[in-house]
Structure formats: structure tokens, C-alpha cells
Design a protein around this motif. Structure first.
Motif, PDB file in Angstrom:
ATOM      1  N   ASP A 104     -38.625  17.728   7.154  1.00  7.71           N
ATOM      2  CA  ASP A 104     -38.156  16.352   7.042  1.00  7.71           C
ATOM      3  C   ASP A 104     -38.973  15.501   8.000  1.00  7.71           C
ATOM      4  O   ASP A 104     -39.928  15.993   8.613  1.00  7.71           O
ATOM      5  CB  ASP A 104     -36.648  16.259   7.298  1.00  7.71           C
ATOM      6  CG  ASP A 104     -36.236  16.762   8.663  1.00  7.71           C
ATOM      7  OD1 ASP A 104     -37.037  16.652   9.641  1.00  7.71           O
ATOM      8  OD2 ASP A 104     -35.116  17.277   8.792  1.00  7.71           O
ATOM      9  N   ASP A 105     -38.607  14.253   8.152  1.00  8.23           N
ATOM     10  CA  ASP A 105     -39.417  13.351   8.966  1.00  8.23           C
ATOM     11  C   ASP A 105     -39.230  13.523  10.473  1.00  8.23           C
ATOM     12  O   ASP A 105     -39.811  12.778  11.257  1.00  8.23           O
ATOM     13  CB  ASP A 105     -39.193  11.896   8.554  1.00  8.23           C
ATOM     14  CG  ASP A 105     -37.759  11.428   8.749  1.00  8.23           C
ATOM     15  OD1 ASP A 105     -36.916  12.216   9.221  1.00  8.23           O
ATOM     16  OD2 ASP A 105     -37.477  10.264   8.420  1.00  8.23           O
ATOM     17  N   THR A 106     -38.466  14.531  10.887  1.00  7.08           N
ATOM     18  CA  THR A 106     -38.337  14.805  12.320  1.00  7.08           C
ATOM     19  C   THR A 106     -39.430  15.747  12.826  1.00  7.08           C
ATOM     20  O   THR A 106     -39.549  15.951  14.035  1.00  7.08           O
ATOM     21  CB  THR A 106     -36.955  15.404  12.655  1.00  7.08           C
ATOM     22  OG1 THR A 106     -36.828  16.685  12.029  1.00  7.08           O
ATOM     23  CG2 THR A 106     -35.835  14.472  12.213  1.00  7.08           C
ATOM     24  N   TYR A 107     -40.221  16.311  11.930  1.00  9.98           N
ATOM     25  CA  TYR A 107     -41.312  17.212  12.322  1.00  9.98           C
ATOM     26  C   TYR A 107     -42.553  16.410  12.673  1.00  9.98           C
ATOM     27  O   TYR A 107     -42.898  15.449  11.990  1.00  9.98           O
ATOM     28  CB  TYR A 107     -41.644  18.190  11.194  1.00  9.98           C
ATOM     29  CG  TYR A 107     -40.634  19.306  11.054  1.00  9.98           C
ATOM     30  CD1 TYR A 107     -40.841  20.528  11.668  1.00  9.98           C
ATOM     31  CD2 TYR A 107     -39.463  19.120  10.331  1.00  9.98           C
ATOM     32  CE1 TYR A 107     -39.909  21.553  11.555  1.00  9.98           C
ATOM     33  CE2 TYR A 107     -38.523  20.127  10.211  1.00  9.98           C
ATOM     34  CZ  TYR A 107     -38.751  21.345  10.828  1.00  9.98           C
ATOM     35  OH  TYR A 107     -37.822  22.348  10.727  1.00  9.98           O
ATOM     36  N   GLN A 108     -43.242  16.834  13.730  1.00  8.23           N
ATOM     37  CA  GLN A 108     -44.495  16.199  14.107  1.00  8.23           C
ATOM     38  C   GLN A 108     -45.696  16.849  13.432  1.00  8.23           C
ATOM     39  O   GLN A 108     -46.778  16.267  13.415  1.00  8.23           O
ATOM     40  CB  GLN A 108     -44.713  16.250  15.632  1.00  8.23           C
ATOM     41  CG  GLN A 108     -43.923  15.227  16.407  1.00  8.23           C
ATOM     42  CD  GLN A 108     -42.486  15.657  16.612  1.00  8.23           C
ATOM     43  OE1 GLN A 108     -42.199  16.833  16.775  1.00  8.23           O
ATOM     44  NE2 GLN A 108     -41.584  14.701  16.588  1.00  8.23           N
TER      45      GLN A 108
END
Length: 141
Positions: A104-108
């Protein structure tokens, strides 16, 4: 950066020591050894993530690594040999996005580890990186 969250997507065809199709097929004599290669390469990637985090000043307590097993029936990584710092291991074939399940968009970042090329290559079983014609996930998250 205070937190580092990385997803490692792992296949087997490109793992260290893999040179022949018989190594990557469950039930074949070399498959169990190949599982160890795959798990070892995954652990090396995890160590690299933690080393990089330290270099950029991110505390080990603020690093989160998810591993996605993406080979065959997707239950190849040997969980009791996996680096204990891995927070989540995703396995099994009941997944919408086999290569990037859970992202999801929490991964860098994403590390695609030990993948094969996409084109079927009749000579590939003798060159180390095995070819395939299966369709990989190409869409957005």
C-alpha cells in the motif's frame, strides 16, 4: 526519514545456485535445497535493508520488512530460517496480486528479488536465470 517500510517480493528462478528447472519444481530432488537458497537470498536482502537504514539514521525499531513468497504455490521460503526481523511473511496462492500482495502507500520501496525474465527461452535452463511465460502483475496498487 523516521520510518522505513520495505516489501521484498521473492521468486526462486533467479536465486543463488539455481541453474536448472529441476531445482525449482516442488517434489524434484533439488527443490528442498533451492528453498534454502531462496531463503538465504531473502535474508541477505533483509540484512541489506537494516544496514541501509542504519546508514541513513533510521532506528532498527522503525524498520518494517514484509516478504512475499511468489514462486509456484508460494510456500517456498523456510519460515523458521527467515531473519526474525521480518515482520510479515505472505505465502500461499489465494492472493489477488501474487507478487505484491499487501503493498500500500505506506511502503517506501519494493525489492524484486530472484525473479526470472518474462520470455520463454529454450536455452534458459542452462544459463542460470530461468525464463517463464507467466504474466506478472503490471497494474497499479
Amino acid at each position: 526519514m523516521e520510518k522505513l517500510k520495505i516489501l521484498i517480493q521473492v521468486d526462486m528462478e533467479g536465486s543463488s545456485g539455481i541453474t536448472h528447472l529441476d531445482q525449482i519444481v516442488p517434489g524434484k530432488p533439488e527443490w528442498e535445497k533451492a528453498r534454502h537458497f531462496m531463503t538465504g537470498d531473502t535474508n541477505a536482502a533483509v540484512r541489506g535493508i537494516y544496514n541501509a537504514a542504519e546508514e541513513i539514521g533510521v532506528s532498527p525499531n522503525n524498520v518494517e520488512v514484509t516478504v512475499v513468497d511468489s514462486h509456484w504455490a508460494m510456500n517456498n521460503i523456510i519460515s523458521d530460517r527467515l531473519d526474525q526481523r521480518v515482520r510479515r511473511l505472505i505465502r500461499g496462492i489465494e492472493r489477488r496480486h501474487p507478487q505484491v500482495e499487501g503493498i500500500d502507500d505506506t511502503y517506501q520501496g519494493v525489492i524484486a528479488l530472484a525473479n526470472h525474465d518474462q520470455s520463454p527461452n529454450p536455452e534458459s535452463e542452462s544459463v542460470g536465470i530461468l525464463g517463464s511465460n507467466l504474466g506478472l502483475f503490471r497494474g497499479g496498487v
